[in-house]
Design a protein around this motif. Structure first.
Motif, PDB file in Angstrom:
ATOM      1  N   ALA A  55       0.848  -1.189   0.000  1.00  0.00           N
ATOM      2  CA  ALA A  55       0.000   0.000   0.000  1.00  0.00           C
ATOM      3  C   ALA A  55       0.879   1.232   0.000  1.00  0.00           C
ATOM      4  CB  ALA A  55      -0.906  -0.001   1.227  1.00  0.00           C
ATOM      5  N   TYR A  56       0.274   2.332  -0.423  1.00  0.00           N
ATOM      6  CA  TYR A  56       0.953   3.611  -0.231  1.00  0.00           C
ATOM      7  C   TYR A  56      -0.088   4.685   0.017  1.00  0.00           C
ATOM      8  CZ  TYR A  56       0.165   5.717  -4.905  1.00  0.00           C
ATOM      9  OH  TYR A  56      -0.379   6.272  -6.024  1.00  0.00           O
ATOM     10  N   ALA A  57       0.368   5.688   0.733  1.00  0.00           N
ATOM     11  CA  ALA A  57      -0.442   6.881   0.970  1.00  0.00           C
ATOM     12  C   ALA A  57       0.415   8.087   0.606  1.00  0.00           C
ATOM     13  CB  ALA A  57      -0.884   6.959   2.426  1.00  0.00           C
ATOM     14  N   MET A  58      -0.187   9.003  -0.138  1.00  0.00           N
ATOM     15  CA  MET A  58       0.523  10.214  -0.555  1.00  0.00           C
ATOM     16  C   MET A  58      -0.108  11.423   0.132  1.00  0.00           C
ATOM     17  SD  MET A  58       0.899  12.000  -4.329  1.00  0.00           S
ATOM     18  CE  MET A  58       1.923  10.754  -5.063  1.00  0.00           C
ATOM     19  N   PHE A  59       0.758  12.269   0.640  1.00  0.00           N
ATOM     20  CA  PHE A  59       0.343  13.526   1.259  1.00  0.00           C
ATOM     21  C   PHE A  59       1.016  14.677   0.538  1.00  0.00           C
ATOM     22  CE2 PHE A  59      -0.698  10.378   4.317  1.00  0.00           C
ATOM     23  CZ  PHE A  59      -1.796  10.870   4.997  1.00  0.00           C
ATOM     24  N   ALA A  60       0.448  15.847   0.625  1.00  0.00           N
ATOM     25  CA  ALA A  60       0.955  17.021  -0.082  1.00  0.00           C
ATOM     26  C   ALA A  60       2.421  17.303   0.246  1.00  0.00           C
ATOM     27  CB  ALA A  60       0.096  18.242   0.241  1.00  0.00           C
ATOM     28  N   ASP A  61       2.811  17.014   1.481  1.00  0.00           N
ATOM     29  CA  ASP A  61       4.192  17.236   1.905  1.00  0.00           C
ATOM     30  C   ASP A  61       4.415  16.504   3.215  1.00  0.00           C
ATOM     31  OD1 ASP A  61       3.026  18.890   3.950  1.00  0.00           O
ATOM     32  OD2 ASP A  61       3.130  20.602   2.581  1.00  0.00           O
ATOM     33  N   LYS A  62       5.650  16.505   3.679  1.00  0.00           N
ATOM     34  CA  LYS A  62       5.980  15.771   4.913  1.00  0.00           C
ATOM     35  C   LYS A  62       5.273  16.370   6.125  1.00  0.00           C
ATOM     36  CE  LYS A  62       9.636  13.356   7.298  1.00  0.00           C
ATOM     37  NZ  LYS A  62       8.852  13.184   8.469  1.00  0.00           N
ATOM     38  N   LYS A  63       5.079  17.662   6.126  1.00  0.00           N
ATOM     39  CA  LYS A  63       4.399  18.309   7.251  1.00  0.00           C
ATOM     40  C   LYS A  63       2.984  17.755   7.438  1.00  0.00           C
ATOM     41  CE  LYS A  63       2.939  22.822   8.929  1.00  0.00           C
ATOM     42  NZ  LYS A  63       2.861  24.261   8.650  1.00  0.00           N
ATOM     43  N   THR A  64       2.227  17.625   6.355  1.00  0.00           N
ATOM     44  CA  THR A  64       0.864  17.096   6.485  1.00  0.00           C
ATOM     45  C   THR A  64       0.880  15.604   6.791  1.00  0.00           C
ATOM     46  OG1 THR A  64       0.651  16.849   4.080  1.00  0.00           O
ATOM     47  CG2 THR A  64      -0.218  18.871   5.067  1.00  0.00           C
ATOM     48  N   TYR A  65       1.876  14.877   6.251  1.00  0.00           N
ATOM     49  CA  TYR A  65       2.026  13.465   6.606  1.00  0.00           C
ATOM     50  C   TYR A  65       2.294  13.324   8.102  1.00  0.00           C
ATOM     51  CZ  TYR A  65       4.281   8.993   7.384  1.00  0.00           C
ATOM     52  OH  TYR A  65       4.626   7.777   7.902  1.00  0.00           O
ATOM     53  N   ASP A  66       3.234  14.111   8.615  1.00  0.00           N
ATOM     54  CA  ASP A  66       3.569  14.037  10.037  1.00  0.00           C
ATOM     55  C   ASP A  66       2.367  14.391  10.912  1.00  0.00           C
ATOM     56  OD1 ASP A  66       6.157  13.227   9.504  1.00  0.00           O
ATOM     57  OD2 ASP A  66       7.017  15.243   9.763  1.00  0.00           O
ATOM     58  N   ALA A  67       1.576  15.371  10.496  1.00  0.00           N
ATOM     59  CA  ALA A  67       0.378  15.739  11.267  1.00  0.00           C
ATOM     60  C   ALA A  67      -0.587  14.563  11.345  1.00  0.00           C
ATOM     61  CB  ALA A  67      -0.305  16.951  10.644  1.00  0.00           C
ATOM     62  N   ASN A  68      -0.723  13.822  10.249  1.00  0.00           N
ATOM     63  CA  ASN A  68      -1.585  12.643  10.273  1.00  0.00           C
ATOM     64  C   ASN A  68      -0.970  11.534  11.123  1.00  0.00           C
ATOM     65  OD1 ASN A  68      -3.782  10.794   9.261  1.00  0.00           O
ATOM     66  ND2 ASN A  68      -1.967   9.752   8.478  1.00  0.00           N
ATOM     67  N   SER A  69       0.300  11.249  10.890  1.00  0.00           N
ATOM     68  CA  SER A  69       0.902  10.078  11.544  1.00  0.00           C
ATOM     69  C   SER A  69       1.047  10.240  13.052  1.00  0.00           C
ATOM     70  CB  SER A  69       2.250   9.750  10.915  1.00  0.00           C
ATOM     71  OG  SER A  69       3.186  10.761  11.159  1.00  0.00           O
ATOM     72  N   THR A  70       1.066  11.466  13.557  1.00  0.00           N
ATOM     73  CA  THR A  70       1.201  11.673  15.000  1.00  0.00           C
ATOM     74  C   THR A  70      -0.142  11.889  15.701  1.00  0.00           C
ATOM     75  OG1 THR A  70       1.601  14.041  14.692  1.00  0.00           O
ATOM     76  CG2 THR A  70       3.543  12.589  14.776  1.00  0.00           C
ATOM     77  N   ALA A  71      -1.229  11.911  14.941  1.00  0.00           N
ATOM     78  CA  ALA A  71      -2.552  12.123  15.538  1.00  0.00           C
ATOM     79  C   ALA A  71      -2.979  10.888  16.334  1.00  0.00           C
ATOM     80  CB  ALA A  71      -3.584  12.415  14.451  1.00  0.00           C
ATOM     81  N   PRO A  72      -3.543  11.075  17.526  1.00  0.00           N
ATOM     82  CA  PRO A  72      -4.005   9.935  18.318  1.00  0.00           C
ATOM     83  C   PRO A  72      -4.997   9.042  17.559  1.00  0.00           C
ATOM     84  CG  PRO A  72      -4.099  11.957  19.613  1.00  0.00           C
ATOM     85  CD  PRO A  72      -3.755  12.355  18.212  1.00  0.00           C
ATOM     86  N   GLU A  73      -5.841   9.656  16.735  1.00  0.00           N
ATOM     87  CA  GLU A  73      -6.822   8.878  15.973  1.00  0.00           C
ATOM     88  C   GLU A  73      -6.126   7.969  14.958  1.00  0.00           C
ATOM     89  OE1 GLU A  73      -8.497  12.858  17.146  1.00  0.00           O
ATOM     90  OE2 GLU A  73      -6.707  12.224  16.038  1.00  0.00           O
ATOM     91  N   GLN A  74      -5.023   8.448  14.399  1.00  0.00           N
ATOM     92  CA  GLN A  74      -4.267   7.622  13.450  1.00  0.00           C
ATOM     93  C   GLN A  74      -3.599   6.467  14.172  1.00  0.00           C
ATOM     94  OE1 GLN A  74      -4.354   7.596  10.277  1.00  0.00           O
ATOM     95  NE2 GLN A  74      -2.767   6.089   9.889  1.00  0.00           N
ATOM     96  N   ASN A  75      -3.070   6.738  15.343  1.00  0.00           N
ATOM     97  CA  ASN A  75      -2.457   5.663  16.117  1.00  0.00           C
ATOM     98  C   ASN A  75      -3.489   4.596  16.469  1.00  0.00           C
ATOM     99  OD1 ASN A  75      -0.112   4.511  17.557  1.00  0.00           O
ATOM    100  ND2 ASN A  75      -1.469   4.794  19.311  1.00  0.00           N
ATOM    101  N   ALA A  76      -4.679   5.004  16.851  1.00  0.00           N
ATOM    102  CA  ALA A  76      -5.737   4.029  17.168  1.00  0.00           C
ATOM    103  C   ALA A  76      -6.088   3.204  15.935  1.00  0.00           C
ATOM    104  CB  ALA A  76      -6.973   4.751  17.708  1.00  0.00           C
ATOM    105  N   TRP A  77      -6.182   3.863  14.767  1.00  0.00           N
ATOM    106  CA  TRP A  77      -6.470   3.141  13.527  1.00  0.00           C
ATOM    107  C   TRP A  77      -5.356   2.132  13.237  1.00  0.00           C
ATOM    108  CZ3 TRP A  77      -3.882   2.479   8.954  1.00  0.00           C
ATOM    109  CH2 TRP A  77      -4.612   1.887   7.921  1.00  0.00           C
TER     110      TRP A  77
END
Length: 102
Positions: A55-77
């Motif tokens: 799989a892959y996921a693309m984000f506009a830039d590393k900043k938006t990727y990091d915001a997603n990957s560090t979100a508690p909701e993402q960790n739960a998922w």
């Protein structure tokens, strides 16, 4: 900033192939709305081994990727996904250098 892409290879536990697919659908339904910077995702199964996924996921830039990957909701998922997998995914995070379409 160039787009950021995270690739991952994973194996579903026996009997959980469809659960993995459904879990990615839940991400699109539950996490994607309101998530800035998300561009696209792709989930593929191996034609010779349907329990193996890339799989892959693309984000506009590393900043938006990091915001997603560090979100508690993402960790739960992710923790829920990890429960469906035989082992931890193999990760590759990268910067998009070239893309061709069509």
């Amino acid at each position: 900033m160039p787009p950021h892409i995270t690739h991952f290879k994973m194996r579903a536990k026996p009997g959980h192939r469809q659960d993995v697919i459904d879990h990615f659908d839940r991400w699109l339904r539950d996490r994607r709305p309101g998530l800035g910077g998300f561009v696209r995702s792709v989930l593929c199964s191996n034609v010779n081994d349907p329990d193996e996924f890339m799989a892959y996921a693309m984000f506009a830039d590393k900043k938006t990727y990091d915001a997603n990957s560090t979100a508690p909701e993402q960790n739960a998922w992710y923790e829920d996904l990890r429960g469906l997998l035989a082992s931890d995914p193999e990760w590759f995070d990268g910067t998009l250098e070239r893309q061709r379409v069509g």
